[in-house]
Design a protein around this motif. Sequence first.
Motif, PDB file in Angstrom:
ATOM      1  N   ALA A  62       1.103  -1.383  -0.180  1.00 31.66           N
ATOM      2  CA  ALA A  62      -0.492   0.174   0.202  1.00 31.66           C
ATOM      3  C   ALA A  62       0.870   0.878   0.097  1.00 31.66           C
ATOM      4  N   GLY A  63       0.773   2.232  -1.004  1.00 34.30           N
ATOM      5  CA  GLY A  63       1.701   3.404  -1.255  1.00 34.30           C
ATOM      6  C   GLY A  63       1.052   4.549  -1.337  1.00 34.30           C
ATOM      7  N   VAL A  64       1.643   5.313  -1.788  1.00 34.17           N
ATOM      8  CA  VAL A  64       0.964   6.520  -2.013  1.00 34.17           C
ATOM      9  C   VAL A  64       2.651   7.571  -2.688  1.00 34.17           C
ATOM     10  N   GLU A  65       2.392   8.655  -3.929  1.00 34.92           N
ATOM     11  CA  GLU A  65       3.458   9.196  -3.943  1.00 34.92           C
ATOM     12  C   GLU A  65       2.575  10.733  -3.856  1.00 34.92           C
ATOM     13  N   ILE A  66       3.474  11.325  -2.963  1.00 32.95           N
ATOM     14  CA  ILE A  66       2.870  12.803  -2.639  1.00 32.95           C
ATOM     15  C   ILE A  66       3.626  14.148  -3.349  1.00 32.95           C
ATOM     16  N   SER A  67       2.877  14.741  -3.874  1.00 30.65           N
ATOM     17  CA  SER A  67       3.789  15.919  -4.344  1.00 30.65           C
ATOM     18  C   SER A  67       4.513  17.563  -3.225  1.00 30.65           C
ATOM     19  N   ILE A  68       5.268  17.996  -3.176  1.00 31.11           N
ATOM     20  CA  ILE A  68       6.175  18.183  -2.426  1.00 31.11           C
ATOM     21  C   ILE A  68       6.077  19.639  -2.591  1.00 31.11           C
ATOM     22  N   ASP A  69       6.159  21.162  -2.320  1.00 26.81           N
ATOM     23  CA  ASP A  69       6.592  22.489  -2.735  1.00 26.81           C
ATOM     24  C   ASP A  69       8.009  22.416  -3.458  1.00 26.81           C
ATOM     25  N   PHE A  70       8.264  22.661  -3.978  1.00 26.79           N
ATOM     26  CA  PHE A  70      10.423  22.548  -4.319  1.00 26.79           C
ATOM     27  C   PHE A  70      10.447  22.788  -5.568  1.00 26.79           C
ATOM     28  N   ASP A  71      11.975  24.251  -5.071  1.00 22.57           N
ATOM     29  CA  ASP A  71      12.456  24.397  -5.842  1.00 22.57           C
ATOM     30  C   ASP A  71      13.780  24.142  -6.589  1.00 22.57           C
ATOM     31  N   ASN A  81       3.355   1.154   2.859  1.00 24.24           N
ATOM     32  CA  ASN A  81       3.115  -0.262   3.667  1.00 24.24           C
ATOM     33  C   ASN A  81       2.417   0.709   4.635  1.00 24.24           C
ATOM     34  N   ILE A  82       1.360   2.285   4.428  1.00 25.37           N
ATOM     35  CA  ILE A  82       0.473   2.734   4.973  1.00 25.37           C
ATOM     36  C   ILE A  82      -0.742   2.424   5.262  1.00 25.37           C
ATOM     37  N   ASP A  83      -1.134   1.886   6.378  1.00 25.85           N
ATOM     38  CA  ASP A  83      -3.203   2.333   6.857  1.00 25.85           C
ATOM     39  C   ASP A  83      -3.525   3.435   5.913  1.00 25.85           C
ATOM     40  N   ILE A  84      -4.227   3.137   4.970  1.00 30.11           N
ATOM     41  CA  ILE A  84      -4.522   3.193   3.727  1.00 30.11           C
ATOM     42  C   ILE A  84      -6.169   4.338   4.524  1.00 30.11           C
ATOM     43  N   GLU A  85      -6.250   3.457   5.894  1.00 33.70           N
ATOM     44  CA  GLU A  85      -7.623   4.200   6.851  1.00 33.70           C
ATOM     45  C   GLU A  85      -7.631   5.637   7.918  1.00 33.70           C
ATOM     46  N   ASN A  86      -5.622   6.117   7.349  1.00 32.23           N
ATOM     47  CA  ASN A  86      -5.703   6.735   8.512  1.00 32.23           C
ATOM     48  C   ASN A  86      -5.951   8.235   8.400  1.00 32.23           C
ATOM     49  N   LYS A  87      -6.670   9.001   9.145  1.00 32.84           N
ATOM     50  CA  LYS A  87      -7.903  10.139   9.182  1.00 32.84           C
ATOM     51  C   LYS A  87      -6.442  11.337   8.600  1.00 32.84           C
ATOM     52  N   ASN A  88      -5.346  11.272   9.270  1.00 29.87           N
ATOM     53  CA  ASN A  88      -4.571  12.639   9.212  1.00 29.87           C
ATOM     54  C   ASN A  88      -4.037  12.739   7.751  1.00 29.87           C
ATOM     55  N   LEU A  89      -4.217  11.193   7.048  1.00 31.91           N
ATOM     56  CA  LEU A  89      -3.334  10.942   6.457  1.00 31.91           C
ATOM     57  C   LEU A  89      -4.572  11.527   4.871  1.00 31.91           C
ATOM     58  N   ASN A  90      -5.850  10.791   5.466  1.00 33.85           N
ATOM     59  CA  ASN A  90      -6.803  11.321   4.169  1.00 33.85           C
ATOM     60  C   ASN A  90      -7.603  12.747   4.030  1.00 33.85           C
ATOM     61  N   ASP A  91      -7.112  13.429   5.178  1.00 27.97           N
ATOM     62  CA  ASP A  91      -7.943  14.767   5.435  1.00 27.97           C
ATOM     63  C   ASP A  91      -6.665  15.177   4.419  1.00 27.97           C
ATOM     64  N   LYS A  92      -5.428  15.099   4.858  1.00 28.99           N
ATOM     65  CA  LYS A  92      -4.776  15.903   4.338  1.00 28.99           C
ATOM     66  C   LYS A  92      -4.971  15.750   2.928  1.00 28.99           C
ATOM     67  N   LEU A  93      -4.029  14.195   2.182  1.00 31.40           N
ATOM     68  CA  LEU A  93      -5.356  14.528   0.996  1.00 31.40           C
ATOM     69  C   LEU A  93      -5.801  15.137  -0.181  1.00 31.40           C
ATOM     70  N   GLY A  94      -7.404  14.713   1.103  1.00 25.96           N
ATOM     71  CA  GLY A  94      -8.514  15.801   0.585  1.00 25.96           C
ATOM     72  C   GLY A  94      -8.423  17.328   0.359  1.00 25.96           C
ATOM     73  N   VAL A 169      -2.071  24.355  -4.297  1.00 28.63           N
ATOM     74  CA  VAL A 169      -1.402  23.831  -3.046  1.00 28.63           C
ATOM     75  C   VAL A 169      -0.845  22.290  -2.963  1.00 28.63           C
ATOM     76  N   ARG A 170       1.027  22.434  -2.435  1.00 29.57           N
ATOM     77  CA  ARG A 170       0.848  21.313  -2.315  1.00 29.57           C
ATOM     78  C   ARG A 170       1.467  21.390  -0.991  1.00 29.57           C
ATOM     79  N   LEU A 171       1.591  20.157  -0.577  1.00 28.88           N
ATOM     80  CA  LEU A 171       2.599  19.628   0.702  1.00 28.88           C
ATOM     81  C   LEU A 171       3.758  20.150   1.268  1.00 28.88           C
ATOM     82  N   SER A 172       4.528  20.670   1.939  1.00 26.77           N
ATOM     83  CA  SER A 172       5.443  20.501   2.823  1.00 26.77           C
ATOM     84  C   SER A 172       6.307  19.342   2.503  1.00 26.77           C
ATOM     85  N   ILE A 173       7.745  18.731   3.303  1.00 26.00           N
ATOM     86  CA  ILE A 173       8.058  17.296   3.619  1.00 26.00           C
ATOM     87  C   ILE A 173       7.386  17.517   5.016  1.00 26.00           C
TER      88      ILE A 173
END
Length: 282
Positions: A62-71, A81-94, A169-173
């Motif tokens: 179980a994986g994900v690829e997150i785009s980061i704010d970067f130059d 190997n992430i728990d795909i039900e995790n609330k914080n993960l899903n909130d931020k992906l949302g 909008v992109r997430l930070s590291i």
Amino acid sequence: MKQNFDLHSHSNTSDGSFSPTELVEYASKNGIKTLAITDHDTVNGVDEAVKAGEKLGVTVIAGVEISIDFDPGTMHICGYNIDIENKNLNDKLGIVQYARKNRNSVIIDKLNSAGVAITLDEIKEVAGPDQVGRPHFARVMMEKGYVTTVKEAFNRYLAKGAPCYVDRVRLSIADAVEMIKGAGGKVVLAHPIQLKLESDEAYKSKFAGLKDLGIEGIEAFSSYHNEEENQKFKAMAEELGLMVTGGSDFHGATKPDVKLGVFGENVTVKIDELFKQSRFGG
Ligand code: AMP
Ligand code: ZN
Ligand code: FE
Ligand code: FE
């Protein structure tokens, strides 16, 4: 040389051309025993892929690829190997998914102004019910004869710095590390070459800084690297005590040059060790 594992692949939940089930079927047919599904900013394809893997005898991570704010280049961070039900993960992906949706009509406006007559409905038709990404725009532009390759669509219109590029909008590291570790996963920097740093020294110090921020591994082996770059990034990762991973960034027909399981010649990823400390096994 083709490996029997691949830790970087996309389904049509993001911008790959295969459904999660088709992706795992394709992996199985191509001798892949361990496949990580790492869609852009979404985990919506993971469940289906894991179920297909159970049927076909492919270990699906179980994986994900997150785009980061970067130059100056682009930074992508994979979680494994992430728990795909995790609330914080899903909130931020949302939040990211919402920003992506808003971006699409702005890209269409810019393309229309540049003389490329395509509509959002046409994009949605190729993207399917899930997330839209720029490769979907590229595909429609090809189908309508505005460009002949995906690369041309990016170079002339869609890439960072090109006239129809729209930032979002992109997430930070720190966000990505918190989301992935909070969901029990491992944090890996994807395809480092795309950071576009100017020297080996710059890469070394960037990797050290990323380690301090919580990154645990480097995708040293990537289809975007030549053999020399693969070995160079591997040595840098090992020197810092970071895990060494590898993956193709398979997207099916979206990136026809990228072959599943192909990301170098002398590939030395300790696949068994890689996930043994994970909460979710693997
Ligand atoms: P997006 O999700 O809209 O940011 O698009 C990301 C996808 O576009 C990934 O699959 C990238 O590999 C691809 N991409 C980004 N820049 C380029 C480029 N210059 N040429 C080809 N593909 C690209
Ligand atoms: Zn992609
Ligand atoms: Fe990527
Ligand atoms: Fe990717």
